[in-house]
Design a protein around this motif. Structure first.
Motif, mmCIF file in Angstrom:
data_model
loop_
_atom_site.group_PDB
_atom_site.id
_atom_site.type_symbol
_atom_site.label_atom_id
_atom_site.label_comp_id
_atom_site.label_asym_id
_atom_site.label_seq_id
_atom_site.Cartn_x
_atom_site.Cartn_y
_atom_site.Cartn_z
ATOM 1 N N THR A 51 23.624 12.179 28.372
ATOM 2 C CA THR A 51 24.667 11.718 27.459
ATOM 3 C C THR A 51 24.285 12.072 26.016
ATOM 4 O OG1 THR A 51 23.567 9.586 27.318
ATOM 5 C CG2 THR A 51 25.304 9.809 28.966
ATOM 6 N N GLU A 55 20.692 6.170 26.904
ATOM 7 C CA GLU A 55 20.991 5.064 27.815
ATOM 8 C C GLU A 55 19.764 4.163 27.890
ATOM 9 O OE1 GLU A 55 23.081 6.450 31.586
ATOM 10 O OE2 GLU A 55 22.162 8.295 30.863
ATOM 11 N N PHE B 364 13.652 10.216 32.361
ATOM 12 C CA PHE B 364 13.620 9.055 31.465
ATOM 13 C C PHE B 364 13.788 9.487 30.006
ATOM 14 C CE2 PHE B 364 12.136 4.903 33.436
ATOM 15 C CZ PHE B 364 12.468 5.242 34.729
ATOM 16 N N LEU B 366 15.130 12.335 28.710
ATOM 17 C CA LEU B 366 16.434 12.939 28.390
ATOM 18 C C LEU B 366 17.528 11.882 28.369
ATOM 19 C CD1 LEU B 366 16.251 16.314 30.400
ATOM 20 C CD2 LEU B 366 15.541 15.829 28.045
ATOM 21 N N ARG B 367 17.463 10.935 29.272
ATOM 22 C CA ARG B 367 18.507 9.907 29.311
ATOM 23 C C ARG B 367 18.325 8.852 28.226
ATOM 24 N NH1 ARG B 367 20.012 7.962 35.314
ATOM 25 N NH2 ARG B 367 21.471 6.745 34.057
ATOM 26 N N TRP B 368 17.102 8.450 27.957
ATOM 27 C CA TRP B 368 16.895 7.392 26.965
ATOM 28 C C TRP B 368 17.235 7.897 25.552
ATOM 29 C CZ3 TRP B 368 14.347 5.950 22.546
ATOM 30 C CH2 TRP B 368 14.362 4.572 22.257
ATOM 31 N N TYR B 369 16.808 9.127 25.246
ATOM 32 C CA TYR B 369 17.085 9.663 23.909
ATOM 33 C C TYR B 369 18.514 10.184 23.795
ATOM 34 C CZ TYR B 369 12.347 9.305 22.097
ATOM 35 O OH TYR B 369 11.156 8.826 21.626
ATOM 36 N N GLY B 370 19.003 10.816 24.843
ATOM 37 C CA GLY B 370 20.282 11.499 24.733
ATOM 38 C C GLY B 370 20.135 12.757 23.886
ATOM 39 N N VAL B 371 21.156 13.583 23.924
ATOM 40 C CA VAL B 371 21.099 14.879 23.236
ATOM 41 C C VAL B 371 20.856 14.691 21.738
ATOM 42 C CG1 VAL B 371 22.367 16.989 22.713
ATOM 43 C CG2 VAL B 371 22.654 15.875 24.952
ATOM 44 N N GLU B 372 21.589 13.792 21.129
ATOM 45 C CA GLU B 372 21.470 13.633 19.671
ATOM 46 C C GLU B 372 20.137 13.011 19.264
ATOM 47 O OE1 GLU B 372 23.320 15.135 17.615
ATOM 48 O OE2 GLU B 372 24.679 15.831 19.180
ATOM 49 N N GLY B 373 19.602 12.161 20.116
ATOM 50 C CA GLY B 373 18.303 11.576 19.819
ATOM 51 C C GLY B 373 17.206 12.631 19.805
#
Lengths: 473, 473
Positions: A51, A55, B364, B366-373
């Motif tokens: 995303t 998340e 973990f 890629l999902r926790w940060y997300g693209v913009e993170g």
């Protein structure tokens, strides 16, 4: 600035992940050992990318439950009897968690002194625990290092052997002669792979006959192969002997093999990937006779010594040879400690440059269990294998296919062809309560029951026998 | 039966270990970045072996504090500017903790289906995040895999290249011709190491000149080297181009290099170990121009993408070539899924046989940060490097030694000899507040300041500059 997970958020989420693992272990025995889903089931359930804005950890844990865990072969399951074990334990998981949290990289002593020194000491501890020859201790020219796997250990042993066999020319000119590697018909596939990687090709591997009863390497056949190669102008470089072959845990006659290697000046590498752990028990050290001949030796704490993958313990009798074979020193890695010669830089003992702090999980395991705890673990599995083997022996429908000195039992149907035994394996595994794998012994399809999970008790082994016996009809 | 750590004991001890890490992170900035102890200090403080009956986790945590942590180079410290970063993050540590807890071994699809499928999908996600060419996605003949390090990626690329250059003979006969590998003077030491391991020797490596200003490979020099080798009967096998060299983060001209490789039929491997992470930002993707020529490509999420060591992401345009080069299939690994051809068995994409479930930590992160993170993370470091470089540029006592397109700044004293710059580095590091390393640029001793820790803020970079400026006198 990016938003990162701060220590307090890590603390909360970390507790939740620890709880998830504790719950997983507590319920593991009630799950099917293997997934029943077809290939692609998980991939199809995942989105096309992450995303935009991230998340929470809770979403990841939910998907672990819903998507990932059901599509696993559960290696820590009490009914997992496949391959060789890759067992782990609470202390190992915790030691590895510390390693992840520290996030240090031990390529050089200077890049993480404690990472290097703890590893040296842990390998000395292990050498003591297994009763390995003095030559492998770090107090002399030898020493130990953690590799990711026995495959990599075999590879670096092969490279050091080429360096030696070439008189040091190999580093400069590469493979310019017909170097040869020797193993038995029962040797692991990683030996051929190492020879291929090292540029010897399939032609560079001499597969020596094994005794038809014991499946151990025939030393006379080894001597004949080396002699023939020398006569043909080929260069014997390395012999890989095995303590506990993958197929049946056969033990090669290392004393005789070692004497031949000494006579011909050939590097002897001893691969005890699985069975090395047995040597923590004095009554099983007969399996390690002759090890004083070995130039290198390895075993996998990540197989049967309660230390999570990846952790192969590899020793050499002369670390200078290994370092000479593998070292390349660019300017950006130069430092005063390395220049002084007073430290070990483990990057020169392995293929990769970078290194994780893997000694921590060993430290946690060795200290939490203590010597007697580790021995009790190995002994309990050997006793369970004996128990299973006794059931097989007592049932006329089955035969044992090989000796079972450790915790692997190889057996097949006494009557019927390979399809009958293969069908039996399929029916047993289809129950979802156990998972066994197979091999071929003297060409015959053979079931393998390898005991390795810390969760496996007598009841689970008895259950496995009941499943096998009833599936045999 | 051995006594094992049961789930409830693991839960309690696990919370304590998580707390230990959270406390470590919270206090990291107050510790000296490096140990001040001499070699052997930790080893001397440890006993000769484990106790007979085991010790509690609390004893281990106490010794971590007393013995281990003080003897580390703290790679996650906000003042760590050495080498390239090996940064990690809370989500990565948690994903890896799940991997340790599951304890599965993904050598085959069948041995852990979710381990294989999640890895395939994560490598596709990363390919999308970086905007890599379609040819590397798993939807076609290409695909990605996790290696332990870029060194291993270079090695397997070299092996696949030998397989191709030999027309498939290499698997059987080994290195029986003078195969050549090409890189620039600025290429990583792992390229020479891979060539040595593969049996090409130092003679097998052609070191191509770099542009004196940009330090990027000179494509004319590459063409000349290949031509000369072909004329001499040597066999060009692989060119390793670099996006972000280790010394100065120079970017080789991959479009021109790729065209030459295509012309001569030579395997092109692109090593973006550090700088690949930059491509998550569209404005930095200029660095990846020409990648459609590459047969293989790698970068290290464990360097600059918040994923703990070890995690190298490696892609090939034709996975069948790689698998052909590396596969060996013993009976005990045969299974219906592999025989069907419908699954990926990652053991054939790497040197070792066994594999840890490393895709979890990527998932973990890629999902926790997300693209913009992830983009914000990279951008903040690039901005901090710009800020530091501006200070250097504005001070007559210093010169920038190379361009700084990413988060590494190379600089030295404008006046004085190499000893002066080396002395400066020593004085700065002796403060214990920062840790920088060095390289040589055009033969001159050069300081490297690499920004990579998630904890590093503008204040830390400004502090580093103050230390450097005042130590220059």
């Amino acid at each position: 600035m990016a938003e990162h997970m701060d220590p307090e958020e890590f603390r909360r989420a970390g507790h939740a992940v620890v709880d998830w693992i504790a719950d997983y272990w507590a319920t593991l025995g009630q799950r099917p050992v293997t997934s029943q889903d077809p290939p692609g089931a998980l991939a199809a359930a995942l989105p096309a990318g992450p995303t935009a804005h991230g998340e929470p950890v809770a979403a990841l844990l939910a998907d672990l439950d819903a998507l990932v865990a059901p599509r696993l072969t559960h290696w820590q399951h009490p009914g997992f009897f496949g391959y060789f074990p890759a067992n782990t334990s609470g202390p190992s998981v915790l030691g590895d968690l510390v390693s992840s949290g520290l996030g240090v990289q031990g390529m050089l002593w200077a890049s993480a002194p404690a990472c290097t020194e703890l590893e040296t000491v842990m390998l000395d501890w292990l050498a003591g625990l297994l009763g390995l020859p003095e030559r492998f201790r770090s107090t002399g020219p030898g020493g130990g290092v953690i590799q990711d796997s026995a495959s990599s250990a075999t590879l670096v042993a092969t490279l050091a052997a080429l360096h030696r066999a070439s008189g040091g020319r190999w580093r400069q000119v590469g493979v310019d002669r017909r170097y040869r590697a020797y193993t038995s018909t029962e040797g692991h596939s990683s030996i051929e792979k190492a020879a291929r990687i090292a540029g010897l090709g399939r032609d560079g591997v001499r597969v020596v006959a094994a005794d038809p009863q014991t499946l151990a390497m025939d030393p006379d056949a080894l001597r004949a192969a080396i002699r023939a190669d020398v006569a043909a102008g080929d260069v014997p470089a390395i012999v890989v002997a095995t303590i506990g072959t993958t197929s049946t845990t056969a033990v090669d006659p290392v004393p005789q093999i070692g004497a031949i290697c000494a006579e011909y000046g050939v590097w002897l590498h001893v691969d005890a990937a699985y069975a090395g752990a047995a040597a923590v028990c004095p009554e099983l050290r007969w399996s390690h006779a002759g090890l004083e001949y070995a130039d290198s030796y390895c075993f996998d704490p990540h197989k049967w010594l309660l230390t999570g993958f990846d952790c192969d313990a590899f020793w050499v009798a002369d670390s200078a040879e290994l370092v000479e074979a593998l070292t390349v020193l660019p300017e950006f890695l130069r430092n005063a400690a390395s220049d002084s010669g007073a430290v070990v830089d483990y990057r020169d003992w392995q293929v990769p440059l970078g290194r994780r702090f893997r000694a921590l999980k060993l430290w946690f395991v060795l200290r939490w269990y203590g010597v007697e705890g580790l021995r009790a673990h190995v002994r309990s599995h050997v006793a369970l294998a004996d128990r299973f083997a006794a059931r097989v022996r007592a049932d006329d429908r089955f035969v044992l296919a090989a000796p079972h000195p450790f915790s692997l039992v190889c057996f097949r149907l006494a009557a019927g062809d390979d399809e009958a035994s293969a069908g039996l394996l399929e029916r047993v595994n289809a129950t979802g309560r156990v998972f066994l794998t197979h091999t071929r012994v003297a060409g015959r399809f053979t079931l393998r029951l390898a005991i390795g999970s810390p969760l496996t008790t007598q009841a689970h082994v008895d259950d496995a026998w009941e499943l096998v016996a009833s599936a045999a009809g």
